[in-house]
Design an enzyme around this catalytic site. Structure first.
Site, PDB file in Angstrom:
ATOM      1  N   SER A 196      53.742  39.613  39.312  1.00 16.41           N
ATOM      2  CA  SER A 196      52.500  40.334  39.612  1.00 16.41           C
ATOM      3  C   SER A 196      52.468  40.957  40.995  1.00 16.41           C
ATOM      4  O   SER A 196      51.495  41.646  41.328  1.00 16.41           O
ATOM      5  CB  SER A 196      51.297  39.398  39.444  1.00 16.41           C
ATOM      6  N   LYS A 226      51.644  44.597  41.212  1.00 12.51           N
ATOM      7  CA  LYS A 226      50.297  45.153  41.307  1.00 12.51           C
ATOM      8  C   LYS A 226      49.982  45.703  42.698  1.00 12.51           C
ATOM      9  O   LYS A 226      49.019  46.460  42.857  1.00 12.51           O
ATOM     10  CB  LYS A 226      49.281  44.103  40.880  1.00 12.51           C
ATOM     11  N   SER A 284      44.377  39.049  39.536  1.00 11.09           N
ATOM     12  CA  SER A 284      45.664  39.489  38.986  1.00 11.09           C
ATOM     13  C   SER A 284      45.507  39.893  37.527  1.00 11.09           C
ATOM     14  O   SER A 284      46.366  39.605  36.680  1.00 11.09           O
ATOM     15  CB  SER A 284      46.731  38.391  39.115  1.00 11.09           C
TER      16      SER A 284
END
Length: 433
Positions: free
Chosen positions: A106, A109, A164
């Protein structure tokens, strides 16, 4: 605090998967401490509903396992790769396998948010597609978006960077580029512009694990993203409330436990998948100094190693003026003649505490005599700790000696005439003798 996952919109299968991940994270938090715990408050609990009723423990770590904060030695870290850099200058203070390509989960991101903020306004309204709403919530990484729901880019960014939320990533990608595929192309184009030659993304959320980067390049990306005011503000936020299309508002909590456990923490993003391990990009500020740490491929949790590296950076390095503009540096040889020189700029940098500083004057081989006053003819290279180069400043000419004096032209003519006259006299004498 009420969790946003496990709502009536989620399937039992998704809830059970979330419960398993949260249970494992909670178990990590109960392991014996390896060092001194930080005397700060832990994150507030965020129980998550589990199948059959009841809730799981909070997914958030409540203690850091770090060496004593005053240590001046680099800490031992269990990560596969890590870097610690000065946030303002990008100067590297610690590196472990910094160029090794790894999945970043993640942390992807960070790029998603960077592209979104570069190409759209936070106040724009996004209409959630069926594709975005159908993205599974892995663990706590989902907002529970509904098809047709209208939500601002700003709230989706909060969900993306705090919670997230994988569904928020897809909704943002479609809004900006029209499709996930087109958005991923923009992510990779942006990576190329930033000089991230060992980075490639395959999705806006990192779920695929086909994307990769390095610790060093993730640090460079994070510095670019943090230059955007909205990004820096969001990642420093502990909790945020997002209106729901119906029912109670959704209260999300930042998954970055450093914001509670590490004094001075200001961001940025966590990540986890089985191939990537536990990952984090973290930032902190103390006494006006700002540091950034990237930890990839941790086998347990990444917060403690990130905190240990940040503490090492704050304790073992100091900002020090290394050379001042106008400082005289004696003379250097140019074309066999000595030329006076000085430093052309100030240089202030982070250096190891009490480390001796070495300054080396390097003259460009192409310089010819006489150089002009004020001309840059090389550089002053500053090194510390075993000739590790810290930086350099221009080497500037202060004064140039005059050329060697030539004899008076008339003396040459006079001597020439005298020689001719003497030769003529000698010839006459020879003829008459």
């Amino acid at each position: 605090m009420r969790g946003v996952i496990g709502s009536s919109r989620r399937s039992i299968g998704h809830r059970f998967g979330a419960w398993l991940l949260l249970a494992s994270l909670a178990a990590v938090a109960l392991l014996p401490a390896l060092g001194a715990a930080q005397p700060v408050e832990p994150p507030p609990p965020t129980p998550v509903p589990v199948p059959g009723g009841g809730t799981s423990p909070s997914p958030f770590q409540d203690v850091l396992r770090t060496p004593p904060p005053e240590t001046l030695e680099p800490p031992e870290v269990a990560a596969a790769a890590a870097v610690l850099v000065d946030l303002r200058s990008g100067q590297t203070l610690f590196a472990l396998a910094p160029a090794e390509r790894r999945p970043v989960a993640s942390l992807t991101k960070v790029m998603t948010a960077h592209v979104v903020l570069s190409e759209t306004s936070p106040s724009e309204v996004v209409t959630v597609s069926a594709r975005a709403a159908a993205v599974p919530a892995v663990g706590v990484a989902g907002l529970g978006l509904l098809p047709g729901e209208e939500i601002t880019v700003r709230d989706l960014l909060y969900a993306l960077l705090l919670q997230s939320a994988n569904d928020a990533a897809v909704a943002l990608a479609e809004h900006v580029a029209g499709s996930v595929e087109a958005f991923v192309e923009r992510m990779n184009d942006t990576a190329a512009r930033l000089g991230l030659t060992r980075t490639r993304f395959a999705s806006p959320n990192g779920l695929d694990d086909e994307g990769y980067s390095t610790a060093r390049e993730m640090a460079r990306l994070a510095r670019a993203a943090l230059a955007q005011e909205a990004f820096a503000e969001i990642v420093a936020t502990s909790t945020h409330t997002i209106p729901a299309p119906d029912g109670e508002d959704r209260v999300i909590q930042n998954r970055n436990a450093l914001l509670w456990l590490y004094p001075g923490a200001t961001g940025v993003k966590t990540g986890f998948t089985t191939p990537a391990g536990f990952c984090i990009v973290g930032t902190a500020e103390r006494a006006g100094r700002r540091l950034l740490v990237v930890v990839l491929g941790e086998p347990r949790e990444a917060f403690s190693d990130a905190a240990a590296l940040l503490s090492y950076g704050f304790a073992a390095f100091e900002h020090r003026p290394l050379i001042h503009e106008g400082r005289g540096l004696g003379t250097v040889a140019v074309g066999g003649r000595e030329v006076s020189v000085q430093a052309g700029q100030d240089l202030v940098s982070l250096v190891p505490v009490e480390a001796p500083v070495r300054r080396e004057v390097v003259v460009d081989a192409s310089v010819r005599f006489p150089p002009a006053r004020g001309q840059t003819i090389g550089r002053v290279v500053v090194s510390v700790a075993g000739d590790r180069e810290i930086g350099s400043v221009p080497l500037v000419v202060v004064d140039v000696p005059p050329p060697p004096e030539l004899e008076d032209d008339r003396s040459w003519w006079r001597r020439g005439i005298e020689t001719i006259v003497q030769a003529g006299t000698d010839l006459v004498d020879a003829l008459l003798s």
